[in-house]
Design a protein around this motif. Structure first.
Motif, PDB file in Angstrom:
ATOM      1  N   ASP A 151       0.820  -1.220   0.000  1.00 25.45           N
ATOM      2  CA  ASP A 151       0.000   0.000   0.000  1.00 25.45           C
ATOM      3  C   ASP A 151       0.853   1.269   0.000  1.00 25.45           C
ATOM      4  O   ASP A 151       0.461   2.286  -0.564  1.00 25.45           O
ATOM      5  CB  ASP A 151      -0.945   0.001   1.207  1.00 25.45           C
ATOM      6  N   VAL A 154       1.563   1.586  -3.670  1.00 28.13           N
ATOM      7  CA  VAL A 154       0.449   1.696  -4.621  1.00 28.13           C
ATOM      8  C   VAL A 154      -0.165   3.090  -4.627  1.00 28.13           C
ATOM      9  O   VAL A 154      -0.696   3.539  -5.645  1.00 28.13           O
ATOM     10  CB  VAL A 154      -0.621   0.611  -4.327  1.00 28.13           C
ATOM     11  N   VAL A 155      -0.079   3.785  -3.517  1.00 24.30           N
ATOM     12  CA  VAL A 155      -0.673   5.125  -3.473  1.00 24.30           C
ATOM     13  C   VAL A 155       0.099   6.117  -4.355  1.00 24.30           C
ATOM     14  O   VAL A 155      -0.388   7.210  -4.623  1.00 24.30           O
ATOM     15  CB  VAL A 155      -0.747   5.670  -2.021  1.00 24.30           C
ATOM     16  N   GLU A 156       1.268   5.710  -4.794  1.00 28.55           N
ATOM     17  CA  GLU A 156       2.045   6.598  -5.666  1.00 28.55           C
ATOM     18  C   GLU A 156       1.701   6.395  -7.141  1.00 28.55           C
ATOM     19  O   GLU A 156       2.226   7.094  -8.003  1.00 28.55           O
ATOM     20  CB  GLU A 156       3.542   6.366  -5.455  1.00 28.55           C
ATOM     21  N   LEU A 157       0.829   5.413  -7.399  1.00 29.50           N
ATOM     22  CA  LEU A 157       0.494   5.096  -8.792  1.00 29.50           C
ATOM     23  C   LEU A 157      -0.876   5.652  -9.163  1.00 29.50           C
ATOM     24  O   LEU A 157      -1.795   5.630  -8.337  1.00 29.50           O
ATOM     25  CB  LEU A 157       0.477   3.575  -8.995  1.00 29.50           C
ATOM     26  N   ALA A 159      -4.229   5.236 -11.851  1.00 30.16           N
ATOM     27  CA  ALA A 159      -4.957   4.031 -12.263  1.00 30.16           C
ATOM     28  C   ALA A 159      -4.274   3.327 -13.428  1.00 30.16           C
ATOM     29  O   ALA A 159      -4.177   2.094 -13.450  1.00 30.16           O
ATOM     30  CB  ALA A 159      -6.393   4.405 -12.621  1.00 30.16           C
ATOM     31  N   LEU A 162      -1.140   1.610 -12.241  1.00 28.36           N
ATOM     32  CA  LEU A 162      -1.500   0.457 -11.405  1.00 28.36           C
ATOM     33  C   LEU A 162      -1.924  -0.725 -12.273  1.00 28.36           C
ATOM     34  O   LEU A 162      -1.533  -1.868 -12.028  1.00 28.36           O
ATOM     35  CB  LEU A 162      -2.622   0.860 -10.449  1.00 28.36           C
ATOM     36  N   HIS A 163      -2.689  -0.426 -13.288  1.00 29.06           N
ATOM     37  CA  HIS A 163      -3.117  -1.481 -14.207  1.00 29.06           C
ATOM     38  C   HIS A 163      -1.893  -2.138 -14.854  1.00 29.06           C
ATOM     39  O   HIS A 163      -1.806  -3.366 -14.939  1.00 29.06           O
ATOM     40  CB  HIS A 163      -4.037  -0.887 -15.269  1.00 29.06           C
ATOM     41  N   GLN A 166       0.012  -4.339 -12.309  1.00 30.82           N
ATOM     42  CA  GLN A 166      -0.650  -5.620 -12.023  1.00 30.82           C
ATOM     43  C   GLN A 166      -0.504  -6.581 -13.195  1.00 30.82           C
ATOM     44  O   GLN A 166      -0.311  -7.786 -13.007  1.00 30.82           O
ATOM     45  CB  GLN A 166      -2.131  -5.371 -11.684  1.00 30.82           C
ATOM     46  N   GLU A 167      -0.576  -6.040 -14.392  1.00 29.31           N
ATOM     47  CA  GLU A 167      -0.403  -6.881 -15.574  1.00 29.31           C
ATOM     48  C   GLU A 167       1.029  -7.418 -15.639  1.00 29.31           C
ATOM     49  O   GLU A 167       1.259  -8.597 -15.923  1.00 29.31           O
ATOM     50  CB  GLU A 167      -0.733  -6.063 -16.819  1.00 29.31           C
TER      51      GLU A 167
ATOM     52  N   LEU B 228      -8.943   3.319  -3.828  1.00 27.00           N
ATOM     53  CA  LEU B 228      -7.667   4.013  -4.024  1.00 27.00           C
ATOM     54  C   LEU B 228      -7.911   5.177  -4.978  1.00 27.00           C
ATOM     55  O   LEU B 228      -8.289   4.979  -6.133  1.00 27.00           O
ATOM     56  CB  LEU B 228      -6.630   3.056  -4.623  1.00 27.00           C
ATOM     57  N   ARG B 231      -4.123   9.354  -4.394  1.00 22.44           N
ATOM     58  CA  ARG B 231      -2.956   8.930  -3.595  1.00 22.44           C
ATOM     59  C   ARG B 231      -3.318   8.543  -2.169  1.00 22.44           C
ATOM     60  O   ARG B 231      -2.521   8.732  -1.241  1.00 22.44           O
ATOM     61  CB  ARG B 231      -1.891  10.020  -3.581  1.00 22.44           C
ATOM     62  N   ILE B 233      -5.731   5.549   0.243  1.00 23.62           N
ATOM     63  CA  ILE B 233      -6.622   4.395   0.326  1.00 23.62           C
ATOM     64  C   ILE B 233      -7.667   4.715   1.392  1.00 23.62           C
ATOM     65  O   ILE B 233      -7.310   5.047   2.534  1.00 23.62           O
ATOM     66  CB  ILE B 233      -5.840   3.121   0.694  1.00 23.62           C
ATOM     67  N   ASP B 254     -10.981   8.054 -11.742  1.00 20.15           N
ATOM     68  CA  ASP B 254      -9.911   7.069 -11.916  1.00 20.15           C
ATOM     69  C   ASP B 254      -9.685   6.237 -10.647  1.00 20.15           C
ATOM     70  O   ASP B 254      -8.623   5.653 -10.465  1.00 20.15           O
ATOM     71  CB  ASP B 254      -8.605   7.758 -12.319  1.00 20.15           C
ATOM     72  N   MET B 256      -9.676   3.240  -8.039  1.00 18.51           N
ATOM     73  CA  MET B 256      -9.568   1.783  -8.155  1.00 18.51           C
ATOM     74  C   MET B 256     -10.056   1.178  -6.840  1.00 18.51           C
ATOM     75  O   MET B 256      -9.997   1.824  -5.789  1.00 18.51           O
ATOM     76  CB  MET B 256      -8.122   1.372  -8.426  1.00 18.51           C
TER      77      MET B 256
END
Lengths: 266, 284
Positions: A151, A154-157, A159, A162-163, A166-167, B228, B231, B233, B254, B256
């Motif tokens: 986490d 991830v907060v630095e990404l 959408a 992030l996609h 994950q891919e 999310l 920036r 959660i 946007d 998630m």
């Protein structure tokens, strides 16, 4: 002290290699030996004998021990941090190879280290997508990796990133890792010669009679032995100066996947 | 007798009818194999250069742009079984065909008289003729790297080393002895991404035929979901709360989402379609 530690290592390795020559060194014993190398390396590392420990870890890694590879990589990075210049670059690069080898062999700790390197841009180009993908892979390899660790990244990404992360992680989890995580660093290039590095507020380097600052790209004539490059009919090289250190320059030659480490010689 | 001169100039495919799509590239030709949700199949090849846009459009409709070159939708997958035979590990993905009883998911699947109807570097599409000759069932067979197999089983939540009743009765079958690793996926929602066998060399530029069963989020109306956005959660929220926020236009475009306990982030449309099938307003 370092000499003593090296002797200890050499004795230890020689003993093991003699056992190997005896013909009773089966696969299981080799694994056992590799485990012992890791154990011995850990003891030496704990005792502050990093150089000796690193040699044991490397030996374990060469015998296929993934934990050994991970430790060799981490310790290489640690040792490299105390170095400067060209030696530092080479040791950091060697460390990366070991860590990457461990990461691609299901080592969660190595994935975490790789993620940190991507996130901080240490020895790797900063890449948050890859950093987060490494964390996903680490979590898959070891569910005890805290979700909070993921986490934080991830907060630095956004959408889209992030996609992609994950891919990328999905691909890596199926074994589709890239052949190299970063360009290989090759030492020297007969076509390129450093004429001088100037330091100060604007560090620059003269390569084949052209001046470059970090990030600059230009075409140069290849350097040749015994004659002026300008007189030759050689095809020009398009190069980019990736980094300038105290005694080295990292150069990317257009069309080549590897990076050249050029050394400043007096 | 006059010679017929008939040819197909163009072909359209209804993406909504596609259950599985495989594409492959051979030289400058594009090869396409479609498995439709009603069990029909179709395949053709065409010049790649002239059909890139059409292919891209089809990929976009199936939400596979930039992700893969072949896809198997969950709605046509009955299950997947991993069979080891003579040291080689293969996966068989059975495709559901309306009105056709599929073979049992056990090791004997490897010995059935499959006929290969489409082959690519990474997967073969097999057809098993029905009793009357008129109906068929299909399966996708792919080699699996045995080193990566354990991770694959884990990621797809497969059951490990299952023993079917028929294999336990009487003498141990030849296939049971050979099947050192047999795993079966029985939950459609539990299927994860599957990207085929190891492909470590990035130099391989070929359009790979990889089956990907798209991950679906298991989420109920009462599920706790985190968001999310910007920036940060936030949450957890219930799906009702999120549905309400969506209707009120309070969900960032946007944003998630993930179910608490999961690490998979998905857009609202994915999480809402699983829990709130009727949710269609607001963020899409």
């Amino acid at each position: 002290m370092k000499i003593f530690a090296s002797i200890v290592v050499i004795i230890g390795l020689t003993h093991s290699l003699c056992a190997a020559d005896s013909g009773t060194f089966g696969q299981a014993e080799k694994k056992s030996s590799a485990d012992q190398y890791v154990t011995r390396g850990a003891e030496l590392e704990l005792a502050g004998k990093s150089t000796a420990a690193l040699q044991f870890y490397i030996q374990a890694a060469q015998d296929g021990n993934i934990e050994g590879a991970f430790r060799a990589g981490k310790l290489s990075w640690q040792v490299a941090s105390a170095e400067t210049g060209r030696a530092k670059v080479l040791k950091m690069d060697a460390g990366l190879r070991y860590v990457y080898h461990a990461a691609t062999n299901h080592h969660a700790g190595a994935c975490l280290s790789l993620s940190q390197a991507f996130r901080e841009g240490v020895n790797l180009q900063r890449d948050l997508i890859r950093a987060y993908a490494c964390l996903i892979v680490a979590k898959n390899y070891d569910p005890s990796v805290p979700t909070a660790t993921l986490d934080e990244c991830v907060v630095e990404l956004d959408a889209g990133a992030l996609h992609k992360a994950q891919e990328l992680a999905r691909r890596w989890l199926t074994g589709s890792w890239p052949e190299r995580i970063a360009p290989e660093i090759l030492q020297g290039d007969a076509r390129l010669k450093i004429y001088g590095i100037s330091r100060g507020s604007n560090t620059s380097v003269i390569i084949n009679r052209k001046t470059f600052m970090p990030g600059d790209s230009a075409s140069v004539l290849p350097a040749t032995e015994g004659q002026s490059a300008a007189r030759t009919n050689a095809v020009t090289l398009d190069i980019t100066c990736a980094a300038i250190g105290t005694d080295y320059v990292l150069v990317q030659v257009d069309g080549e996947k590897d990076v050249r480490l050029l050394q400043l010689t007096n | 007798m006059s010679k017929r001169n008939t040819k197909v100039n163009a072909l359209e495919i209804n993406a909504a009818m596609i259950g599985a799509l495989f594409t492959d590239r051979v030289g400058e030709r594009l090869r396409v194999f479609c498995f439709y949700v009603n069990g029909d199949t179709g395949q053709f090849d065409a010049p790649l250069a002239e059909n890139c846009d059409s292919l891209h459009s089809l990929f976009a409709k199936l939400d596979m742009v930039g992700q893969c070159t072949s896809v198997v939708l969950e709605k046509v997958v009955r299950g997947r079984i991993y069979v080891e035979s003579n040291g080689a590990l293969h996966s068989y993905t059975l495709l559901a065909t309306p009105g056709v009883a599929l073979p049992s998911l056990n090791a004997e699947i490897h010995n059935l008289p499959w006929k290969t109807v489409w082959a690519s570097q990474e997967a073969d599409i097999l057809r098993l003729n029905g009793g009357g000759g008129a109906t068929h069932c299909y399966a996708i067979r792919s080699p699996v790297n045995d080193v990566e197999a354990p991770a694959l089983y884990r990621s797809s939540n497969a059951f490990l080393e299952p023993q079917s009743a028929t294999e336990r009765t009487g003498s141990i079958s030849h296939w049971a002895r050979q099947a050192a690793v047999v795993a079966m996926v029985v939950s459609i929602f539990g299927m994860g991404w599957w990207l085929g066998r190891s492909q470590t060399s990035p130099a391989v530029q070929r359009v790979a035929a990889r089956e990907i069963t798209k991950a679906k989020v298991v989420v109920g109306v009462q599920s706790q979901v985190q968001m999310l956005a910007n920036r940060a959660i936030t949450g957890p929220f219930t799906m009702q709360e999120l549905g309400q926020m969506n209707q009120d236009g309070k969900l960032p475009a946007d944003a998630m989402f993930r179910v608490v306990g999961s690490t998979e982030w998905v857009p609202f449309r994915d999480i809402s379609s699983a829990a709130l099938p009727s949710a269609s307003n607001g963020q899409k």
